[in-house]
Design a protein around this motif. Structure first.
Motif, PDB file in Angstrom:
ATOM      1  N   ASP A 168       1.283  -1.376  -0.090  1.00  0.00           N
ATOM      2  CA  ASP A 168      -0.129   0.192   0.089  1.00  0.00           C
ATOM      3  C   ASP A 168       0.742   1.185   0.058  1.00  0.00           C
ATOM      4  N   ARG A 169       0.956   1.436  -1.005  1.00  0.00           N
ATOM      5  CA  ARG A 169       2.208   2.597  -1.480  1.00  0.00           C
ATOM      6  C   ARG A 169       2.277   3.491  -2.856  1.00  0.00           C
ATOM      7  N   PRO A 170       2.141   5.110  -2.415  1.00  0.00           N
ATOM      8  CA  PRO A 170       1.851   5.712  -4.067  1.00  0.00           C
ATOM      9  C   PRO A 170       3.093   5.460  -4.619  1.00  0.00           C
ATOM     10  N   VAL A 171       2.143   5.507  -6.187  1.00  0.00           N
ATOM     11  CA  VAL A 171       2.927   4.867  -7.165  1.00  0.00           C
ATOM     12  C   VAL A 171       4.747   5.632  -7.426  1.00  0.00           C
ATOM     13  N   ALA A 172       4.940   6.797  -6.926  1.00  0.00           N
ATOM     14  CA  ALA A 172       6.048   7.441  -7.189  1.00  0.00           C
ATOM     15  C   ALA A 172       7.142   6.900  -6.540  1.00  0.00           C
ATOM     16  N   THR A 173       6.480   5.927  -5.096  1.00  0.00           N
ATOM     17  CA  THR A 173       7.177   5.475  -3.807  1.00  0.00           C
ATOM     18  C   THR A 173       7.915   4.175  -4.449  1.00  0.00           C
ATOM     19  N   LEU A 174       7.762   4.107  -5.272  1.00  0.00           N
ATOM     20  CA  LEU A 174       8.098   2.304  -5.848  1.00  0.00           C
ATOM     21  C   LEU A 174       8.775   2.171  -7.153  1.00  0.00           C
ATOM     22  N   SER A 175       9.838   1.384  -7.151  1.00  0.00           N
ATOM     23  CA  SER A 175      10.419   0.969  -8.272  1.00  0.00           C
ATOM     24  C   SER A 175      10.047   0.176  -9.263  1.00  0.00           C
ATOM     25  N   ASP A 176      10.672   0.295  -9.993  1.00  0.00           N
ATOM     26  CA  ASP A 176      10.270  -1.057 -11.721  1.00  0.00           C
ATOM     27  C   ASP A 176      10.818  -1.983 -10.851  1.00  0.00           C
ATOM     28  N   ALA A 177      11.346  -2.729 -10.564  1.00  0.00           N
ATOM     29  CA  ALA A 177      12.025  -3.880  -9.232  1.00  0.00           C
ATOM     30  C   ALA A 177      10.757  -4.066  -8.487  1.00  0.00           C
ATOM     31  N   ASP A 178       9.710  -3.008  -7.419  1.00  0.00           N
ATOM     32  CA  ASP A 178       9.246  -3.284  -6.940  1.00  0.00           C
ATOM     33  C   ASP A 178       8.062  -3.790  -6.863  1.00  0.00           C
ATOM     34  N   LEU A 179       7.376  -3.158  -8.493  1.00  0.00           N
ATOM     35  CA  LEU A 179       5.948  -3.594  -9.193  1.00  0.00           C
ATOM     36  C   LEU A 179       6.366  -4.942  -9.521  1.00  0.00           C
ATOM     37  N   ALA A 180       7.875  -4.883 -10.610  1.00  0.00           N
ATOM     38  CA  ALA A 180       7.630  -6.797 -10.884  1.00  0.00           C
ATOM     39  C   ALA A 180       8.055  -7.901  -9.642  1.00  0.00           C
ATOM     40  N   GLU A 181       8.313  -7.385  -8.369  1.00  0.00           N
ATOM     41  CA  GLU A 181       8.457  -7.998  -7.852  1.00  0.00           C
ATOM     42  C   GLU A 181       7.417  -8.673  -7.265  1.00  0.00           C
ATOM     43  N   PHE A 182       6.233  -7.336  -7.184  1.00  0.00           N
ATOM     44  CA  PHE A 182       4.930  -7.785  -6.518  1.00  0.00           C
ATOM     45  C   PHE A 182       4.348  -8.280  -7.432  1.00  0.00           C
ATOM     46  N   TYR A 183       4.627  -7.964  -9.129  1.00  0.00           N
ATOM     47  CA  TYR A 183       3.866  -8.891 -10.171  1.00  0.00           C
ATOM     48  C   TYR A 183       4.148 -10.306 -10.599  1.00  0.00           C
ATOM     49  N   GLY A 184       5.425 -10.148  -9.551  1.00  0.00           N
ATOM     50  CA  GLY A 184       5.840 -11.703  -9.883  1.00  0.00           C
ATOM     51  C   GLY A 184       5.942 -11.898 -11.882  1.00  0.00           C
ATOM     52  N   VAL A 185       6.770 -10.882 -12.024  1.00  0.00           N
ATOM     53  CA  VAL A 185       7.068 -10.639 -13.297  1.00  0.00           C
ATOM     54  C   VAL A 185       8.691 -10.692 -13.228  1.00  0.00           C
ATOM     55  N   THR A 186       9.705 -11.199 -14.479  1.00  0.00           N
ATOM     56  CA  THR A 186      10.717 -11.849 -14.129  1.00  0.00           C
ATOM     57  C   THR A 186      11.120 -10.645 -15.609  1.00  0.00           C
ATOM     58  N   THR A 187      12.337  -9.764 -14.922  1.00  0.00           N
ATOM     59  CA  THR A 187      13.257  -8.383 -15.561  1.00  0.00           C
ATOM     60  C   THR A 187      14.031  -8.655 -16.215  1.00  0.00           C
TER      61      THR A 187
END
Length: 195
Positions: free
Chosen positions: A176-195
């Motif tokens: 539960d965070r503002p999108v601006a505080t999330l890195s692409d890696a944070d989002l990828a980890e939450f969504y289970g996406v491998t980069t």
């Protein structure tokens, strides 16, 4: 179904504490895009778009609209915004999945709700149309002082169109965070996406 704990507030009101009439008024201010879209395939596109106005119309006007579409300029303008004005009088069942998804969005545009709840509103759209659809939805409710709450499974759409991410896993809030505080890696980890 009432909540098992706590209270639910919708646009500042507790629906459980409202009369049936006031609850109907409250739900008329809430627009939805269901994953199943909730469109009537046998009806023409314009009739499905006009369903967004049913809370504002009398039963007689709603019935007459099935014979001669009411609010036609508004319905055609909404369809134009989603790129489907030329399909207004086709049967909805003849449209592709992505086109039907845009009809559901046009229905919201004529409804002009204060709160939009959207379940995967761009799942059947190509990337360009998905961005366009989320832009339209993102402009709709906030323009009226409300909000857009969307379930999205595309981290790119989240990054481009959301202010805040509330992530759920197994029925619990895990992010539960503002999108601006999330890195692409944070989002990828939450969504289970491998980069």
């Amino acid at each position: 179904m009432p909540p098992s704990a706590g209270t639910v507030r919708v646009l500042g009101a507790d629906p459980a504490g409202l009369s049936a009439r006031d609850r109907r008024r409250l739900w008329a201010r809430v627009g939805t895009v269901h994953q199943s879209l909730e469109l009537v395939g046998r009806l023409r596109v314009v009739h499905n778009v006009n369903a967004g106005r049913l809370a504002d119309w009398s039963g007689a006007r709603a019935a007459w609209s099935l014979v001669r579409p009411q609010g036609l300029p508004e319905a055609l303008a909404a369809l134009d915004r989603v790129g489907l004005a030329d399909r207004a009088f086709e049967r909805t069942e003849r449209l592709s999945g992505g086109q039907r998804q845009r009809v559901a969005i046009a229905r919201l545009l004529v409804q002009q709700p204060d709160l939009v709840l959207a379940d995967e509103p761009a799942s059947a759209l190509d990337p360009v149309l998905a961005d366009r659809a989320l832009t339209l939805l993102g402009e709709l409710a906030p323009a009226r002082g409300g909000a857009l709450v969307a379930a999205l499974h595309d981290p790119g759409l989240v990054r481009r169109h959301c202010d805040r991410v509330v992530g759920l896993a197994e029925g619990r809030v895990v992010l539960d965070r503002p999108v601006a505080t999330l890195s692409d890696a944070d989002l990828a980890e939450f969504y289970g996406v491998t980069t």
